[in-house]
Design a protein around this motif. Structure first.
Motif, short mmCIF file in Angstrom:
data_model
loop_
_atom_site.label_atom_id
_atom_site.label_comp_id
_atom_site.label_asym_id
_atom_site.label_seq_id
_atom_site.Cartn_x
_atom_site.Cartn_y
_atom_site.Cartn_z
N ARG A 24 1.19 4.12 -3.09
CA ARG A 24 1.03 5.57 -2.91
C ARG A 24 2.26 6.33 -3.37
O ARG A 24 2.15 7.42 -3.94
CB ARG A 24 0.73 5.89 -1.45
CG ARG A 24 -0.65 5.43 -0.98
CD ARG A 24 -0.97 6.01 0.38
NE ARG A 24 -0.03 5.56 1.39
CZ ARG A 24 -0.21 4.48 2.14
NH1 ARG A 24 -1.30 3.74 2.00
NH2 ARG A 24 0.69 4.14 3.05
N ASP A 82 0.83 -1.21 0.00
CA ASP A 82 0.00 0.00 0.00
C ASP A 82 0.86 1.25 0.00
O ASP A 82 0.58 2.22 -0.72
CB ASP A 82 -0.93 0.00 1.22
CG ASP A 82 -1.98 -1.09 1.15
OD1 ASP A 82 -2.35 -1.48 0.01
OD2 ASP A 82 -2.43 -1.57 2.20
N SER A 83 1.93 1.24 0.79
CA SER A 83 2.85 2.37 0.82
C SER A 83 3.56 2.52 -0.52
O SER A 83 3.73 3.64 -1.03
CB SER A 83 3.87 2.17 1.94
OG SER A 83 4.86 3.18 1.92
#
Length: 349
Positions: free
Chosen positions: A316, A312-313
């Protein structure tokens, strides 16, 4: 050139197999990341930063690893005895709905030191009973438990959906399909304040150690391994195969049901049909990456959780789809199967 079965599996190959599998999976996934136009090393660095770079990242990684450890143990225990439990997802959900039902009704008002262990026991019992059904069909009629345990996953999801839309529907959820919440006293204590990390992590770690001791230090552990290596030989040696498989099913299903109970009273507090992002199926991958070793399950669950949380990081920061984590974890299963094959066979001229 021909394949020749090794007389025994060298320890160094057994240890290196999961490492080689993970490295190969990361290399293949790196090619996909490069095709997307991102820097591969930067992408993997962002995954590590997302999983361990902050207090929140560390606690979320450990929280995500907790149910993976329990479902991974469930698969490892069953597979070692050649009981092909593909129904951990359904056992997870039946444990979750069982603990919600009893904690909000029968156990309501109990003190925390009673309601928490009782709720966990009920969740584990639900998982046990669900796995005993496919085992009974196998022992009595010779039905393949791969099919029955897999199909039960979908039946349980429909059952859970019926319960949270009916008897266990939360009247204060404004029509959202979720169950009534469990009492506050039934929630597991937090390990770190103002985070989701709960004592379920300790339960999972203790479970892994206990399973390792049982498998390596007890007569039952020897019997379960014998049942997995060669059922006819185990029967000839006097191993009560049916009884051994029943105990294995109780442990395996109980661990998967416990995972569902821990997720409800440790994190969510209620049940929805998307409670699990595939913990039961991911547990199979975790077990295979660990080479069915209970202590190896801990490391394999951490790796899987790192990929899921860190992706997820990475998404982004670099715009790479977070689904690369699912691809990497799936590839690690395939590469692990190949690695296991070459620990058992060698190429000879």
């Amino acid at each position: 050139m021909r394949l020749e079965r090794r007389p025994h599996r060298p320890l160094v190959l057994v240890v290196l197999a999961p490492i080689v599998a993970i490295v190969a999976a990361l290399l293949i996934s790196g090619g996909l990341i490069a095709l997307d136009g991102a820097n591969v090393l930067d992408a993997y660095w962002q995954i590590l930063v997302g999983a361990f770079g902050t207090r929140l990242g560390i606690t979320e990684t450990l929280t995500r690893a907790t149910p993976l450890m329990l479902t991974g143990l469930a698969a490892a225990v069953a597979f070692r005895a050649r009981l092909w439990n593909i129904g951990a997802e359904g056992q997870f959900y039946i444990g979750a709905i069982a603990v919600t039902a009893v904690a909000s009704t029968l156990f309501a008002g109990w003190p925390p030191h009673l309601i928490i262990p009782a709720s966990l026991a009920v969740g584990a019992l639900g998982g046990m009973l669900l796995l005993l059904l496919p085992l009974a069909l196998r022992l009595r009629f010779g039905v393949d438990e791969v099919v029955t345990s897999l199909l039960l996953n979908f039946i349980v999801i429909l059952f859970v959906s019926m319960m949270i839309e009916g008897p266990l529907k939360d009247p204060l959820a404004f029509g959202w399909p979720q169950s009534v919440p469990v009492p506050t006293d039934a929630m597991l204590p937090k390990l770190v304040d103002r985070t989701r990390l709960h004592i379920g992590l300790v339960i999972a770690l203790v479970a892994a150690i206990v399973i390792w001791l049982v498998q390596s230090r007890t007569v039952f552990g020897l019997q379960s391994r014998a049942a997995g290596l060669s059922p006819p030989a185990a029967i000839f040696a006097g191993v009560p195969l049916g009884r051994t498989l029943v105990v294995v099913a109780c442990i395996s299903g109980g661990l998967a049901g416990l995972a569902g109970a821990v997720e409800v009273i440790g994190v969510k507090g209620y049940v929805t049909t998307d409670l699990s992002p595939g913990y039961g199926y991911s547990g199979i991958i975790v077990a295979m990456l660990a080479n069915l070793h209970p202590l190896g399950v801990i490391a394999a669950a951490l790796f899987t959780a790192i990929m899921f949380v860190g992706s997820d990081s990475m998404s982004r920061a670099l715009g790479v789809p977070s689904y690369i984590a699912d691809v990497t974890v799936a590839l690690s299963l395939l590469t692990m199967l190949i690695s296991i094959f070459f620990t058992q066979y060698r190429i000879r001229r």
